[in-house]
Scaffold this motif. Structure first.
Motif: not given
Length: 385
Positions: A326-332
DNA sequence: GCGGATCAC
DNA sequence: TATGGTGATCCGC
């Protein structure tokens, strides 16, 4: 005997990893070919057929394939490259332009995975699992695209159905769109075909498999930007990334989602190809006789003794062909920094003022992102040197 | 927690 | 003439 005990520990973990192997996702890694150089060549015909690189005399970002034949590579100082290839043309970078082209590509990618993960201006991961499911029920017309047929060899056209609606139109209008072309939309229904003259051009239908989806993505990128992309398809990000390199430029490769295919692909793979294994790790492992993924697996017990837990866990993942599904959510953003290379001979006062300059510039960067930064508090302590 | 090392792009 | 800049993570202290 001791080694035996470590094998037990390591292999127990390996078995757990194997049990949790997940082949149900379709991950795609899209990589624009020689991106910066390709944009420059596209916009300046003078540069066609010439070895070029984008960057400066001190550092090159990328080179075109012509230049690569001379050994000119990204991350190479320009003056060295000039020695390898005196005719080399070094173009200063136009990042604003690359960002704009990148944006065009991203708009296409979002159609296949709204949560795709951009790694840079020219690279992205997509999880197209959901798109593939939905696509199975799509009628042909939803997978049909107008074809410009401008260029000669399109090696990656959809394997099956290539509809030629009007053969003659090829000569009249090699390019459908001249300036600011709208994104190509699938032709909806067939109601408009008699009325709309544009539809009298060639059209192309892409299939419903992962390979066809990726051909479609690359086709649309080419139509919209005139640039080529390469892509890798695999059940996880680690493999997809390696795949995208396999048939570069302007090609794609898939590792089909079954264990045997994955292990076959991994078998003789040099560990250096794996994202996360760099120069230093390569050297350390080489000293232990580990060059390929098979050897990485064979030395697993030894590695569990010599490396940290996170490291040997990671190595075991790699040697089993496992990676993120799964693709890690683009965090801050977590930090912002600034650095500059300066000569060794700088005097103390020069270093002090450089320090102040860095602080000022960093403060500006912070403000640009709307982050609070009180410039009055920017005092460089005297003993910071 | 901090700074050095490593890595990717 | 001349070998970058930014962000992230891990690891040892």
């Amino acid at each position: 005997m001791l080694t035996f005990l470590f094998f037990i520990k390591v292999d127990r973990f390996a078995m757990e990893l194997e049990k949790s192997r997940n082949l149900s996702n379709t991950i795609v890694h899209v990589d624009m070919d020689a991106f910066y150089a390709a944009v420059e060549m596209r916009d300046n015909p003078e540069l066609k057929d010439k070895p070029i690189a984008v960057g400066s005399m001190s550092m090159l970002s990328t080179s075109n394939y012509h230049a690569r034949r001379f050994g000119v590579r990204a991350a190479m100082p320009g003056f060295i490259a000039k020695r390898l290839c005196p005719q080399l043309i070094i173009v200063p970078p136009n990042f604003d332009k690359y960002r704009a082209v990148s944006q065009e590509v991203k708009e296409i990618l979002a159609d296949y995975d709204p949560d795709f993960m951009a790694m840079s201006l020219d690279e992205a991961y997509l999880n197209i699992t959901k798109h593939l499911e939905e696509r199975q029920h799509w009628p042909e017309d939803k997978r049909r695209y107008l074809s410009q047929m401008g260029n000669s060899a399109d090696d990656d056209m959809p394997s099956k159905e290539v509809d030629v609606l009007c053969e003659q139109d090829r000569a009249i209008s090699p390019l459908l769109f001249e300036d600011s072309p709208p994104d190509l939309q699938p032709l909806q229904g067939n109601s408009g075909e008699q009325n709309n003259p544009q539809i009298l051009h060639n059209s192309v239908v892409f299939g419903t498999s992962a390979e066809e989806v990726v051909k479609e993505i690359r086709f649309r990128i080419k139509q919209k930007t005139t640039l080529t992309a390469s892509a890798g398809i695999a059940p996880n990000t680690m493999l997809a990334k390696i795949c995208s390199d396999k048939n570069k430029p302007n090609g794609q490769y898939q590792v089909i989602p079954n264990r045997q295919a994955v292990m076959n692909f991994i078998k003789d793979l040099p560990i250096r190809k794996v994202s996360g294994i760099g120069k230093v790790t390569e050297k350390m492992l080489k000293a232990l006789g580990v060059v390929t993924c098979t050897e990485l697996y064979q030395q697993r017990a030894l590695l569990s003794l010599l490396f940290s837990e996170t490291s040997w866990h990671y190595f075991l993942h790699v040697s089993l062909g496992l990676g993120s599904t799964h693709l890690a959510r683009d965090g801050e953003r977590k930090s912002m920094s600034i650095e500059r290379t300066f000569s060794e001979l700088s005097k103390a006062e020069e270093q002090y003022s450089l320090c102040q300059e860095l602080c000022r510039d960093l403060a500006q960067d912070l403000q640009k992102e709307g982050l609070k930064c009180d410039l009055r508090n920017l005092v460089v302590p005297g003993d910071c040197i």
